[in-house]
Each structure stands twice: as structure tokens, then as C-alpha cells.
Design an enzyme around this catalytic site. Structure first.
Site, PDB file in Angstrom:
ATOM      1  N   ASP A 148       1.620   2.346  -0.944  1.00 57.07           N
ATOM      2  CA  ASP A 148       2.234   1.302  -0.142  1.00 57.07           C
ATOM      3  C   ASP A 148       3.305   1.907   0.769  1.00 57.07           C
ATOM      4  O   ASP A 148       4.106   2.744   0.332  1.00 57.07           O
ATOM      5  CB  ASP A 148       2.849   0.279  -1.098  1.00 57.07           C
ATOM      6  CG  ASP A 148       3.414  -0.936  -0.398  1.00 57.07           C
ATOM      7  OD1 ASP A 148       2.614  -1.674   0.207  1.00 57.07           O
ATOM      8  OD2 ASP A 148       4.637  -1.152  -0.465  1.00 57.07           O
ATOM      9  N   GLU A 203      -1.189   3.469   3.252  1.00 62.79           N
ATOM     10  CA  GLU A 203      -0.851   2.400   4.170  1.00 62.79           C
ATOM     11  C   GLU A 203       0.083   3.057   5.188  1.00 62.79           C
ATOM     12  O   GLU A 203       1.243   3.338   4.873  1.00 62.79           O
ATOM     13  CB  GLU A 203      -0.146   1.246   3.459  1.00 62.79           C
ATOM     14  CG  GLU A 203       0.193   0.112   4.411  1.00 62.79           C
ATOM     15  CD  GLU A 203       0.998  -1.002   3.740  1.00 62.79           C
ATOM     16  OE1 GLU A 203       0.766  -2.185   4.080  1.00 62.79           O
ATOM     17  OE2 GLU A 203       1.863  -0.697   2.889  1.00 62.79           O
TER      18      GLU A 203
END
Length: 628
Positions: free
Chosen positions: A321, A356
Site C-alpha cells: 500500500d 500501489e
């Protein structure tokens, strides 16, 4: 209890006759080991060896609850937030005795939190899982799911297993995943997290888990059996030919900004968090703090966490993330030390690694800039596919580029794109074609949260409708979008429930909705749409060239009238589709027709190329040769 010589092995480890404890804190004056028997606390002074604080205690048994207290200077602007009243979770804890629950006392200096903070547990080690290549290969289908919401209402899963990691090993779940030909499940965070402090006043909780405290401890609600439960579930998925990817958060922790709770890292060592020159916490994540990967102890904790999940659960890979944070120091560096460390590690170097590729800090958008052996979530694929099917002009060329691997972004010889149209954050696929605007009132932020621009459309009516014509258009759009995804070259990602029309009633930021809005409605699912997705998965499996991440060296591109595409046609505002005929023996044809709301996949027997102006005919193809 009798103290015996200590160890520098981080965490708590059983040893003959007891256990050894080691925790790192450079600036603490002293660290105390706290052992609990019910509500009774026994404090053991730890001896210092450089940055390490050590204790060995006889008589410790598996399941012993413990924590730490650290004493030292109070100088928050220097990263020194020592408060001996705060019980601290071991950064290397692998299991906790209960879930985190936010309480204002966690943020209050001088208020004891032993009754509020979960206890770290001393656990016997599991034997390592034999190292094996990842079950997932680039070009496959990744299936993103929220563990709790996925099985919470599944009628075939026993009630005591619903909403847990163990449910993913249930035969009914495995059958569904195999039917879709899932290459790997990507589990949204399953490590223990704490709710953001503003949620309690709203009567809400964090349903997604992107607010962790320590990186290895599994959430006792999602994974009550701890690492053994995860290990068993991974083995069952592997036996079904399905890999497991963990979505991990190494960009911030739930300790949040300066007024936030003291739970672990903040109370032990200020070096964990990046700070500006004036001592203010860096906020490249939007959550109040940012882990500082320029610091060796942050990188070491990250690497040890990744090794733990591979060695003890057999995890195939990781999605990171807000991954640019991992390469900051403070600016993003494509040759950051963490990349080299993972590439050189014998346990990690063959894992599936997914970034990401953006955060909110300066220079935070880094799509295409991660190492050559990393995949990356491709938001340009997401947006260009949406804009084409919404009907935006001048989008056919961009769609063709995205469907063939986005070589303009990634370069090299093969695509590193994770192609997706929807993900956990944002609209669901069904909502994408039913809502032009977000409807996030239930989140308690006056509909100001979530993305404002979603490149979505509603087909004439905002939200639910009984209008048959509108519903038919939405169904056609769903099929066109799904076929586009399954016809795209390289790795594709589908979010759980989108295969059968899940809705969040227009909420595009449902992280606070641990309720029917995010629990998949298995009983009410659109079985016809699910069957269509199954046929797409079967077609893609029968024609592996569709998923091949290698770029197309050449291909036959035609307009919908059968004539070859030209630069002028690609750039024209009124180009509403094309045909792609990739090379190969299968005679594949992908026909994208915006006006007809259709992306058709077909495989024809080899025949001489059709002359210019002669359109391909679909007549006579069996269901196994053509979708739809």
C-alpha cells in the site's frame, strides 16, 4: 522468576525452561518487560546492550501475555515520546490476545493503558514451510477480497468461520475461486489494526484494516487461529492451484499524528517515523505519520515481517500500500535500499511483488518507476477503460494501449501492469455504471470523502431504478467492461463480488462500513453475470496469449468497418472501436464496439486475412469459441 542470560533475537522466543525477550530502543533510559497473569502485572527490568533491551525469564509457557514500558525523555519534536504509563505492543509480536479498540486514554500522557492495549503472546515457533515457487504467475487473474466481508453472509460457510481467514479454505469458496480460474487471492489487510480516532464518535469502525499497529500480528477477529490458521488456509488454496498475496501497509501505523495513540513504535524509538527539519511528523500518507525507510530499523522490521509470512505461512507475494513511501529518503529513489534488500534475499527474491505506485507526498506518483521484477497497480488502465466506455472522445487509442500492456508506461519487453477497473477503494463495477456521483453520506463526512472524479456514468438514472431500458444498458456496460478486462494483455485484477454485481449504493469510500453495504450478498447475486464472467475466464484460459505479459511485436488492427486502422483514425474523436487480431495460431479477434456496448472475444479457424473493407463475421461460432 529467575533471570537468565538474554538474546538479541527480536521479539519473544521460548527457550529451554523459559523465554527470551529482546526489543530495540536507542533513546530510552530503561525498558521494562511486563508479564501478565489475568489483570496482575509483573514487571521485569531489562538489561541494556547498546540499542537492545534484553530479558530472559524462567518458567514462561506458551500463551504468556506480555508487553513493554519504556521510560525516557519527553521531547516529541525530537521523536522522543517516552511515557512509562503506556503499555507497548512488541513490534515483533506475531499474535495478540485481543483486537485493538480505540480509547482516548491511549492518547493521554500519564494515563496507564495496560487494561486497554492488547497483550503480545509468547507463541511456540512453527516449523518453516518448505520453500516453493509462487503459485501465481504474471498474466493470471488476481482476485482482491476483504476477508470479513467476503464470507460474512455466505450460506455454505459455517457460522463460526464466516468472516475469517479459515473460511477461504471452505470447499464452497474454493469451488467459486476455481470456477473463475483465480490465479491468486489478494487479501486486504489481515494484520491487527486500530480504528481512526474520529470514527468512534460517528458510531463507525474501520472495515478495511489499512491502519495497522505492528506488522506481523494477525488480527484476532479475522484470524483467531493466528499464524497456524493462515498457514492452513494457504495450504488449502495452494492445493487448489491458487496463490495467496497479502496486502500489507508499510507506509504508516495507527499511531497517527502527534495527538494520536501511543501503542508501540512511538513509545519505543522515534526513528521509526519520518520528520521534517522542525520535528513535525511527515505526512506523505494522509494518515498523520509516515514510516522512515531511510532508517535501517524500519527496513529490517519490514524484511523480517515479509520473511515471517513466507517462511511460516507459505505466502506467495505481497501488495504494498502507498509503496513509494518504502523508497523515500525523503524523495523517492528507484534504487532505494529496500529494493536491493528484497532482491538479494533468498526467501523473498522470487515472491510476487506488487506496488500501489503512489502516495500523497511530493513526487508521490511513481507509476512505472518500480523495479523490473515488480508489478504495479495501473490507474491509467482503470481510467482510460472507464473513459472509453463512458463515451469520451479521443479515447480509442488510449484503450488499445492499455489493453496491450501499457508499453508507454512500463517499457522493457513485458508488461508490469496490474490491469483493473475497480478495486476496494472507489465504486464497485455495478455502481460504476449506475452512479455519476459518489454517495458517501453514511461515512459521516458530509459526502466530502472519497474521489470526486470517478469517470462513471449512470445510464440516465442515478442509482436504483425499475426502468427496464436503463437496466439493460447497465447490464451491457458491465459485460463490455468485464470482457475488456479479460481481453487485456498481462495480469488482471477483479475485486470480489464484481463478478456478480455487488453494490455499495454509490459509496466509493466504504472503509467505515462493516455492514451489509460491504458484506457480499451471496444469496442475491446476479448469477447470469457470474456465468458470463466464468465464460470469459474459460476463454482466457483456453487462449493463454491473451494473458501473456510480453508486448505484441505486431498485430493486425482494424476499424469496425474492416479497414486497417491509421494514425488519423486512432486520433479521431468519433472512433468508437476497433478490432485487434493478435498474431498466433488461434485466430483470435477482440472486437471493441462502443456504440453497441460490446467487447466480443472470438477465436476463428485460420483463414486468409480478410481484404480491406470486409468485416469479420461472427456467425457459426460455438460458445467455446466466442464470448459473448
Amino acid at each position: 522468576m529467575t533471570l537468565i542470560p538474554g538474546s538479541h533475537l527480536p521479539g519473544a522466543h521460548l527457550s529451554p525452561g523459559g523465554a527470551q525477550f529482546a526489543v530495540r530502543s536507542r533513546d530510552a533510559d530503561r525498558v521494562t518487560l511486563c508479564l501478565f497473569d489475568g489483570a496482575r502485572e509483573h514487571r521485569v527490568p531489562m538489561r541494556r546492550d547498546g540499542e537492545w533491551h534484553l530479558a530472559s525469564v524462567a518458567g514462561i509457557k506458551p500463551g504468556q501475555r506480555y508487553g513493554y514500558r519504556a521510560a525516557g525523555p519527553w521531547a516529541p519534536q525530537q521523536g522522543r515520546c517516552f511515557d512509562e504509563s503506556k503499555l507497548l505492543v512488541d513490534p515483533y509480536a506475531v499474535e495478540l490476545d485481543r483486537r485493538f479498540r480505540f480509547d482516548p486514554a491511549l492518547c493521554a500522557r500519564g494515563v496507564d493503558t495496560a487494561a486497554l492495549v492488547p497483550g503480545s503472546l509468547v507463541m511456540p515457533p512453527l516449523p518453516p514451510v518448505p520453500h516453493a515457487p509462487p503459485r501465481f504467475a504474471w498474466g493470471g487473474l488476481i482476485y482482491e477480497l476483504n476477508v470479513r466481508g467476503f464470507s460474512h453472509d455466505h450460506p455454505d460457510v459455517p457460522s463460526h468461520q464466516r468472516g475469517t481467514v479459515a473460511a477461504l479454505a471452505h470447499p464452497a469458496i474454493l469451488a467459486h475461486l476455481k470456477k473463475l480460474r483465480v490465479g491468486a487471492v489478494e487479501l486486504m489487510p489481515i494484520t491487527a489494526w486500530i480504528d481512526e480516532r474520529h470514527l468512534a464518535a460517528l458510531g463507525l469502525t474501520n472495515a478495511w484494516g489499512y491502519n495497522p499497529v505492528v506488522p506481523m500480528a494477525l488480527d484476532p477477529g479475522l484470524c483467531p487461529g493466528g499464524i497456524a490458521e493462515l498457514r492452513h488456509t494457504v495450504a488449502a488454496l495452494h492445493a487448489a492451484g491458487i496463490g495467496v498475496i497479502l496486502d500489507l501497509v508499510f507506509n504508516h501505523t495507527g499511531e497517527s499524528d502527534a495527538p494520536g495513540p501511543t501503542l508501540s513504535l512511538r513509545g519505543l524509538d522515534g526513528r521509526y517515523y519520518a520528520r521534517q527539519a522542525d520535528g513535525t511528523l511527515v505526512n506523505d500518507t494522509g494518515t498523520g505519520n509516515t514510516l522512515d525507510f531511510a532508517q535501517e530499523l524500519v527496513r529490517t522490521l519490514t524484511l523480517d515481517s515479509l520473511r515471517h509470512f513466507v517462511a511460516h505461512a507459505g505466502i506467495d507475494g505481497f501488495r504494498f500500500d502507498l509503496a513509494p513511501v518504502m523508497a523515500r529518503g525523503p524523495a523517492f529513489d528507484p534504487k532505494a535500499p529496500i529494493f536491493a534488500a528484497i532482491a538479494a534475499d533468498p526467501i523473498l527474491r522470487d515472491r510476487v511483488l506488487i506496488a500501489e505506485p503512489w502516495d500523497i507526498g511530493p513526487g508521490g506518483y511513481q507509476l512505472g518507476n518500480f523495479p523490473d521484477n515488480w508489478l504495479e497497480w495501473n490507474d491509467r488502465y482503470r481510467d482510460d477503460v472507464r473513459r472509453f466506455w463512458r463515451g469520451d472522445p479521443h479515447t480509442a487509442g488510449a484503450l488499445a494501449m492499455r489493453m496491450t500492456g501499457s508499453s508507454d508506461i512500463f517499457g522493457g519487453t513485458r508488461s508490469r501492469s496490474v490491469n483493473f477497473i475497480t478495486a476496494h477503494d472507489g465504486f464497485t463495477l455495478a455502481d460504476l455504471v449506475a452512479y455519476e456521483h459518489r454517495h458517501n453520506q453514511a461515512n459521516g463526512e458530509a459526502n466530502h470523502d472519497g474521489h470526486g472524479e470517478n469517470f462513471s456514468w449512470n445510464n440516465g438514472v442515478e442509482g436504483p431504478t425499475a426502468d427496464g431500458a436503463v437496466l439493460a444498458r447497465r447490464q451491457a456496460d458491465l459485460r463490455a467492461l468485464l470482457a475488456t478486462l479479460f481481453a487485456s494483455r498481462g495480469t488482471i485484477m477483479l475485486t470480489a463480488g464484481d463478478e456478480f454485481g455487488r453494490t455499495q449504493q454509490g459509496n466509493n469510500n466504504a472503509y467505515t462500513q462493516d455492514n451489509a453495504m460491504t458484506w457480499l450478498d451471496w444469496a442475491g447475486r446476479d448469477r447470469a453475470l457470474e456465468a458470463y464472467v466464468t465464460s470469459l475466464a474459460d476463454f482466457r484460459a483456453a487462449h493463454p496469449g491473451l494473458g501473456d505479459p510480453s508486448y505484441l511485436a505486431h498485430a493486425d488492427w482494424r476499424a469496425l468497418d474492416g479497414y486497417p486502422m491509421t494514425p488519423e483514425r486512432w486520433e479521431a474523436a468519433d472512433t468508437h472501436g476497433f478490432e485487434l487480431r493478435p498474431p498466433g495460431p488461434a485466430g483470435l479477434v477482440v472486437r471493441v464496439n462502443q456504440a453497441a456496448r460490446q467487447c466480443a472475444l472470438a477465436a476463428y479457424p485460420l483463414a486468409p486475412a480478410a481484404p480491406a473493407g470486409v468485416a469479420v463475421q461472427d456467425n457459426g461460432l460455438s460458445g467455446s469459441d466466442r464470448v459473448p
